[in-house]
Structure formats: C-alpha cells, structure tokens
Design a protein around this motif. Structure first.
Motif, PDB file in Angstrom:
ATOM      1  N   GLY A   1     -94.863  62.104 -92.208  1.00  0.00           N
ATOM      2  CA  GLY A   1     -95.071  63.498 -92.583  1.00  0.00           C
ATOM      3  C   GLY A   1     -94.041  63.993 -93.573  1.00  0.00           C
ATOM      4  N   GLU A   2     -94.290  65.186 -94.111  1.00  0.00           N
ATOM      5  CA  GLU A   2     -93.453  65.728 -95.182  1.00  0.00           C
ATOM      6  C   GLU A   2     -92.116  66.265 -94.703  1.00  0.00           C
ATOM      7  OE1 GLU A   2     -94.048  65.363 -98.345  1.00  0.00           O
ATOM      8  OE2 GLU A   2     -95.845  64.236 -97.767  1.00  0.00           O
ATOM      9  N   THR A   3     -91.926  66.376 -93.393  1.00  0.00           N
ATOM     10  CA  THR A   3     -90.621  66.832 -92.880  1.00  0.00           C
ATOM     11  C   THR A   3     -89.771  65.643 -92.436  1.00  0.00           C
ATOM     12  OG1 THR A   3     -91.559  68.937 -92.144  1.00  0.00           O
ATOM     13  CG2 THR A   3     -89.453  68.263 -91.171  1.00  0.00           C
ATOM     14  N   ASP A   4     -90.312  64.850 -91.515  1.00  0.00           N
ATOM     15  CA  ASP A   4     -89.552  63.706 -90.996  1.00  0.00           C
ATOM     16  C   ASP A   4     -89.415  62.587 -92.031  1.00  0.00           C
ATOM     17  OD1 ASP A   4     -89.225  64.910 -88.521  1.00  0.00           O
ATOM     18  OD2 ASP A   4     -91.086  64.067 -87.728  1.00  0.00           O
ATOM     19  N   GLY A   5     -90.425  62.428 -92.894  1.00  0.00           N
ATOM     20  CA  GLY A   5     -90.405  61.344 -93.861  1.00  0.00           C
ATOM     21  C   GLY A   5     -89.225  61.391 -94.804  1.00  0.00           C
ATOM     22  N   PRO A   6     -89.024  62.511 -95.554  1.00  0.00           N
ATOM     23  CA  PRO A   6     -87.872  62.584 -96.467  1.00  0.00           C
ATOM     24  C   PRO A   6     -86.525  62.425 -95.756  1.00  0.00           C
ATOM     25  CG  PRO A   6     -89.481  64.255 -97.018  1.00  0.00           C
ATOM     26  CD  PRO A   6     -89.928  63.646 -95.706  1.00  0.00           C
ATOM     27  N   GLN A   7     -86.414  62.961 -94.535  1.00  0.00           N
ATOM     28  CA  GLN A   7     -85.156  62.831 -93.801  1.00  0.00           C
ATOM     29  C   GLN A   7     -84.876  61.358 -93.471  1.00  0.00           C
ATOM     30  OE1 GLN A   7     -85.552  65.376 -90.368  1.00  0.00           O
ATOM     31  NE2 GLN A   7     -85.317  67.268 -91.542  1.00  0.00           N
ATOM     32  N   PHE A   8     -85.917  60.652 -93.055  1.00  0.00           N
ATOM     33  CA  PHE A   8     -85.749  59.235 -92.739  1.00  0.00           C
ATOM     34  C   PHE A   8     -85.385  58.447 -94.000  1.00  0.00           C
ATOM     35  CE2 PHE A   8     -86.948  54.902 -91.875  1.00  0.00           C
ATOM     36  CZ  PHE A   8     -86.653  54.719 -90.534  1.00  0.00           C
ATOM     37  N   CYS A   9     -86.060  58.757 -95.104  1.00  0.00           N
ATOM     38  CA  CYS A   9     -85.774  58.050 -96.360  1.00  0.00           C
ATOM     39  C   CYS A   9     -84.342  58.284 -96.816  1.00  0.00           C
ATOM     40  CB  CYS A   9     -86.751  58.516 -97.450  1.00  0.00           C
ATOM     41  SG  CYS A   9     -88.435  57.941 -97.210  1.00  0.00           S
ATOM     42  N   SER A  10     -83.872  59.514 -96.669  1.00  0.00           N
ATOM     43  CA  SER A  10     -82.519  59.839 -97.095  1.00  0.00           C
ATOM     44  C   SER A  10     -81.486  59.081 -96.268  1.00  0.00           C
ATOM     45  CB  SER A  10     -82.282  61.344 -96.966  1.00  0.00           C
ATOM     46  OG  SER A  10     -80.945  61.673 -97.273  1.00  0.00           O
ATOM     47  N   ARG A  11     -81.712  59.010 -94.980  1.00  0.00           N
ATOM     48  CA  ARG A  11     -80.725  58.363 -94.104  1.00  0.00           C
ATOM     49  C   ARG A  11     -80.755  56.852 -94.249  1.00  0.00           C
ATOM     50  NH1 ARG A  11     -77.155  58.735 -90.340  1.00  0.00           N
ATOM     51  NH2 ARG A  11     -77.139  57.491 -88.434  1.00  0.00           N
ATOM     52  N   PHE A  12     -81.934  56.264 -94.482  1.00  0.00           N
ATOM     53  CA  PHE A  12     -82.065  54.806 -94.496  1.00  0.00           C
ATOM     54  C   PHE A  12     -82.212  54.232 -95.904  1.00  0.00           C
ATOM     55  CE2 PHE A  12     -82.868  55.639 -90.069  1.00  0.00           C
ATOM     56  CZ  PHE A  12     -82.359  54.527 -89.417  1.00  0.00           C
ATOM     57  N   ASP A  13     -81.805  54.997 -96.926  1.00  0.00           N
ATOM     58  CA  ASP A  13     -81.717  54.462 -98.288  1.00  0.00           C
ATOM     59  C   ASP A  13     -83.067  53.977 -98.819  1.00  0.00           C
ATOM     60  OD1 ASP A  13     -80.473  53.737-100.686  1.00  0.00           O
ATOM     61  OD2 ASP A  13     -80.041  51.703 -99.978  1.00  0.00           O
ATOM     62  N   ILE A  14     -84.121  54.715 -98.539  1.00  0.00           N
ATOM     63  CA  ILE A  14     -85.438  54.375 -99.071  1.00  0.00           C
ATOM     64  C   ILE A  14     -85.690  55.292-100.258  1.00  0.00           C
ATOM     65  CG2 ILE A  14     -87.921  54.266 -98.572  1.00  0.00           C
ATOM     66  CD1 ILE A  14     -87.143  53.760 -95.638  1.00  0.00           C
TER      67      ILE A  14
ATOM     68  N   ILE B   1     -85.388  48.137 -98.566  1.00  0.00           N
ATOM     69  CA  ILE B   1     -85.151  47.637 -97.208  1.00  0.00           C
ATOM     70  C   ILE B   1     -84.362  48.720 -96.475  1.00  0.00           C
ATOM     71  CG2 ILE B   1     -84.059  45.862 -95.809  1.00  0.00           C
ATOM     72  CD1 ILE B   1     -84.238  44.008 -98.228  1.00  0.00           C
ATOM     73  N   PRO B   2     -84.873  49.271 -95.369  1.00  0.00           N
ATOM     74  CA  PRO B   2     -84.121  50.305 -94.638  1.00  0.00           C
ATOM     75  C   PRO B   2     -82.755  49.791 -94.217  1.00  0.00           C
ATOM     76  CG  PRO B   2     -86.376  50.176 -93.844  1.00  0.00           C
ATOM     77  CD  PRO B   2     -86.178  49.000 -94.752  1.00  0.00           C
ATOM     78  N   ASN B   3     -81.717  50.612 -94.435  1.00  0.00           N
ATOM     79  CA  ASN B   3     -80.367  50.214 -94.041  1.00  0.00           C
ATOM     80  C   ASN B   3     -79.508  51.450 -93.842  1.00  0.00           C
ATOM     81  OD1 ASN B   3     -78.494  50.695 -96.584  1.00  0.00           O
ATOM     82  ND2 ASN B   3     -80.460  49.910 -97.338  1.00  0.00           N
ATOM     83  N   LEU B   4     -78.365  51.246 -93.218  1.00  0.00           N
ATOM     84  CA  LEU B   4     -77.414  52.341 -92.946  1.00  0.00           C
ATOM     85  C   LEU B   4     -76.100  52.126 -93.689  1.00  0.00           C
ATOM     86  CD1 LEU B   4     -77.992  52.740 -89.107  1.00  0.00           C
ATOM     87  CD2 LEU B   4     -78.532  54.432 -90.856  1.00  0.00           C
ATOM     88  N   ILE B   5     -76.154  51.336 -94.779  1.00  0.00           N
ATOM     89  CA  ILE B   5     -74.918  51.001 -95.489  1.00  0.00           C
ATOM     90  C   ILE B   5     -74.203  52.249 -96.007  1.00  0.00           C
ATOM     91  CG2 ILE B   5     -73.987  49.819 -97.521  1.00  0.00           C
ATOM     92  CD1 ILE B   5     -76.189  47.729 -97.170  1.00  0.00           C
ATOM     93  N   GLY B   6     -74.935  53.196 -96.539  1.00  0.00           N
ATOM     94  CA  GLY B   6     -74.298  54.389 -97.091  1.00  0.00           C
ATOM     95  C   GLY B   6     -74.155  55.542 -96.125  1.00  0.00           C
ATOM     96  N   ALA B   7     -74.535  55.347 -94.877  1.00  0.00           N
ATOM     97  CA  ALA B   7     -74.461  56.433 -93.893  1.00  0.00           C
ATOM     98  C   ALA B   7     -73.015  56.710 -93.507  1.00  0.00           C
ATOM     99  CB  ALA B   7     -75.280  56.068 -92.660  1.00  0.00           C
ATOM    100  N   ASP B   8     -72.740  57.953 -93.172  1.00  0.00           N
ATOM    101  CA  ASP B   8     -71.391  58.320 -92.749  1.00  0.00           C
ATOM    102  C   ASP B   8     -71.025  57.674 -91.419  1.00  0.00           C
ATOM    103  OD1 ASP B   8     -71.056  59.859 -95.003  1.00  0.00           O
ATOM    104  OD2 ASP B   8     -71.793  61.685 -94.057  1.00  0.00           O
ATOM    105  N   ASP B   9     -72.004  57.443 -90.597  1.00  0.00           N
ATOM    106  CA  ASP B   9     -71.772  56.752 -89.333  1.00  0.00           C
ATOM    107  C   ASP B   9     -72.982  55.865 -89.064  1.00  0.00           C
ATOM    108  OD1 ASP B   9     -73.764  58.144 -87.411  1.00  0.00           O
ATOM    109  OD2 ASP B   9     -72.749  59.800 -88.419  1.00  0.00           O
ATOM    110  N   TYR B  10     -72.820  54.950 -88.112  1.00  0.00           N
ATOM    111  CA  TYR B  10     -73.875  53.998 -87.820  1.00  0.00           C
ATOM    112  C   TYR B  10     -74.599  54.325 -86.511  1.00  0.00           C
ATOM    113  CZ  TYR B  10     -72.087  51.184 -91.626  1.00  0.00           C
ATOM    114  OH  TYR B  10     -71.705  50.738 -92.872  1.00  0.00           O
ATOM    115  N   VAL B  11     -74.363  55.512 -85.993  1.00  0.00           N
ATOM    116  CA  VAL B  11     -75.053  55.935 -84.778  1.00  0.00           C
ATOM    117  C   VAL B  11     -76.440  56.426 -85.154  1.00  0.00           C
ATOM    118  CG1 VAL B  11     -75.025  57.481 -82.802  1.00  0.00           C
ATOM    119  CG2 VAL B  11     -72.875  56.581 -83.703  1.00  0.00           C
ATOM    120  N   ARG B  12     -77.435  55.918 -84.487  1.00  0.00           N
ATOM    121  CA  ARG B  12     -78.802  56.322 -84.805  1.00  0.00           C
ATOM    122  C   ARG B  12     -79.046  57.739 -84.291  1.00  0.00           C
ATOM    123  NH1 ARG B  12     -83.073  51.441 -84.947  1.00  0.00           N
ATOM    124  NH2 ARG B  12     -81.825  50.015 -86.161  1.00  0.00           N
TER     125      ARG B  12
END
Length: 342
Positions: A17-30, A41-52
């Motif tokens: 969806g248009e709300t959860d989708g962009p948030q997920f893409c932003s967090r997982f580098d999509i 490839i979804p990843n958390l390399i650039g995330a401030d923390d690695y807690v889901r």
C-alpha cells in the motif's frame, strides 16, 4: 537471485500500500535505481539501528507475496568438512566461554556424523542428504572431522573421542599421507585416478586440509605417545617449512607451531580433575582417572608410567615428549609454563 530476492519500489507499494510501502522501502534500501542490477536487495546496511521496528504484519504480507512469487531454494546437504569445523568451534567455545550448551550442540553434531557418514573401517563420506551418504571424503573431510573430535575431547576428557580421532586418523594417513616426501594429497589413494594429486597448503578463508592434518598429527603424537604419529608430524612439519614462505598464507600452520611450543599437560587423579579450569593454560591436556584408566591407557600406553595418586591430583608439564616432575596444582603448572616460555 533476480526472481527470488529482488524488489522494486512499485512492487513493494503494490503489496503493502501507499503508506506502508514507502516506509518499508526507505528503511530497507529499496530504491528506483536499485542496489543490484537495477533492482534492490532488502537490507539494513544504512539503518541507524538493526532492530526490526516495522510492524510484524507488514513483514508477513511481503513474505507471503515472495513465497507466492517463487519458492525459495534450501541447501539441505550436510557437508562433513564444514560440520567438522563447526564441531571444533563449538567445543572450543564451550571451554573458553564456559557455555556447556555449546558442547552439547557439538556432541549432537558429532554423533550425527559418526552414525550417518562413517561407513566403518575409518571410511567417511563427504556429504549426507535425504538419508543418503555419498562421495568418498577428501583430506579436508577427514582432517576437519578429526579436529572436531579432538576439541570434543579437550572439552570433556571423554576418551571415546580420542579413540575415534585415532581411528579416523589411521585412515587419513593410509589414504592421503605421503610418507616419502611429507604432506597430504587432497584425494585419497582409493579415489578416481586423476592426472595429478595436488597437496594444497594455502590457508585462506578456511584452513587448508594439510594445515589441520598437521594439527591432528601433532596432537595425536602427544595424546597417544606413539612413534608413528611422531614421525608423521615431523615429516608434515618439514614439508611445510620447505614450502610455506608466505606467512599470511599459512596462518593456521603457524598456529600449530605455536601450540607445539607451548607444550602439553598430563593430569592424573580423582574424577574432579575434569572440572579443573585449565583452558587459561592454553595447553593440550591428557587426563587419566580410575573410571577411564583402562581405555585411555589402551590409546596412550605411556600413561601406565603415570600412577594415579591415592588422594588429590598430580600434573606433569611436558614439552617435546619430555615431562617435568610432578606438581600438585595448576598454579604450579602455570609457573613452569611461564619459566619455559621466557
């Protein structure tokens, strides 16, 4: 890879969806540009923390979509060599980190390999899958598995592990060792005839089979006291010393030499000697108590010359197959180690 793990922002937004989708893409580098061949490839390399932190239902929705899009393959083969490395690491970690659950995991894995990939007479296979053991083991399979057995012994002093280690070691010498020039061939004498039989000695991401075979020979020369293992270790050591001119490429063999320099320890006494904290000494340790006396003296006949005291424990610090006089505490052992290493 292209089918199973790659996503585009539009695909994710279509599912979430248009709300959860962009948030997920932003967090997982999509991203639109992608991070792998135009997709992401979804990843958390650039995330401030690695807690889901994203909601569980969001992950489950995308996961369900991925399963429908393409089933994920599973590599379900069990490799003897890799499991041998794991057993060695778990058993060693159990001692150093005082985590008994690690030893139990190592012992479960060892039992599985012994029951499923050991064909009898010391013959082991390279892999097990779906109830079938297949392909004759190469040097790495033997050396790594024997190393795991030796580390299990060092973690609990159960003589059965030494017995198994020497049993497989005999087969390793018979199939792979070059008694004339030293070094072990990668493939056994009973394997398919090839143009040549290499002797790989380079330690890369994993130690070479020859380096671990050197460790096995050196330790069994002490644990058994038998001339055959002493001669094999000396030939293996000279083989390396003639060829290992690049220290960075032979780190594990240098570790084996360092082990030899530190020496070994024989402990005889009460059952409580098994509970002594000896890992800080960083020595190979051979234990004899009344409960294991018959079996351990069969493996190491020289231990008949080291009597069990009527009370307490006796320790002997050894180097180059020569042992010092008896002491009665690990503190005294440490003093002798310190003097020797000065």
């Amino acid at each position: 890879m292209k089918i199973r793990k790659l996503f585009s922002p539009g695909e994710v937004c279509q599912v979430l969806g248009e709300t959860d989708g962009p948030q997920f893409c932003s967090r997982f580098d999509i991203t639109a540009g992608g991070n792998f061949e135009g997709k992401s490839i979804p990843n958390l390399i650039g995330a401030d923390d690695y807690v889901r932190q994203e909601r569980k239902d969001v992950r489950e929705r995308l996961s369900a979509y991925r399963r429908e899009r393409a089933s994920l393959g599973t590599d379900d083969k069990i490799l003897t060599g890799w499991n041998g490395l794991m057993i060695a690491a778990l058993a060693r970690s159990a001692v150093i980190m005082e985590r008994p659950q690690f030893l139990k995991a190592a012992q479960r894995a060892e039992r599985f390999l012994w029951e499923h990939i050991h064909m009898g007479n010391g013959l082991i296979m390279a892999r097990w899958r779906q109830g079938e053991a297949k392909y004759p083991g190469i040097l790495d399979d033997y050396a790594f598995f024997i190393w795991g057995l030796l580390e299990c012994y060092g973690a609990c002093y159960d003589a059965e592990y030494l017995e198994k280690a020497e049993f497989l070691g005999e087969r390793m010498l018979e199939q792979f060792f070059d008694w004339e020039k030293g070094g072990c061939f990668l493939y056994g004498r009973d394997s398919e005839t090839l143009l040549f039989r290499p002797k790989e000695i380079y330690d890369g991401a994993m130690p070479s089979g020859n380096s671990v075979a050197a460790l096995v020979m050196r330790r069994l020369s002490f644990f058994t006291g038998k001339q055959k293992w002493r001669e094999a270790w000396e030939k293996q050591k000279q083989f390396f010393l003639q060829k290992a001119f690049h220290p960075a490429g032979h780190g594990f063999f240098l570790h084996v030499l360092q082990e030899e320099r530190r020496g070994q320890l024989i402990g005889v006494g009460e059952e409580s000697i098994r509970d002594e904290k000896m890992s800080y000494l960083n020595l190979d340790v051979l234990i004899k108590t009344r409960s294991c006396q018959e079996k351990i003296e069969k493996i190491a006949p020289f231990l008949k010359d080291y009597p069990i005291p009527e009370k307490g424990n006796d320790f002997y610090f050894c180097q180059n197959h020569v042992c010092s006089g008896v002491v009665h505490s690990l503190e005294e052992v440490q003093k002798r180690v310190d003097i020797f290493l000065q």
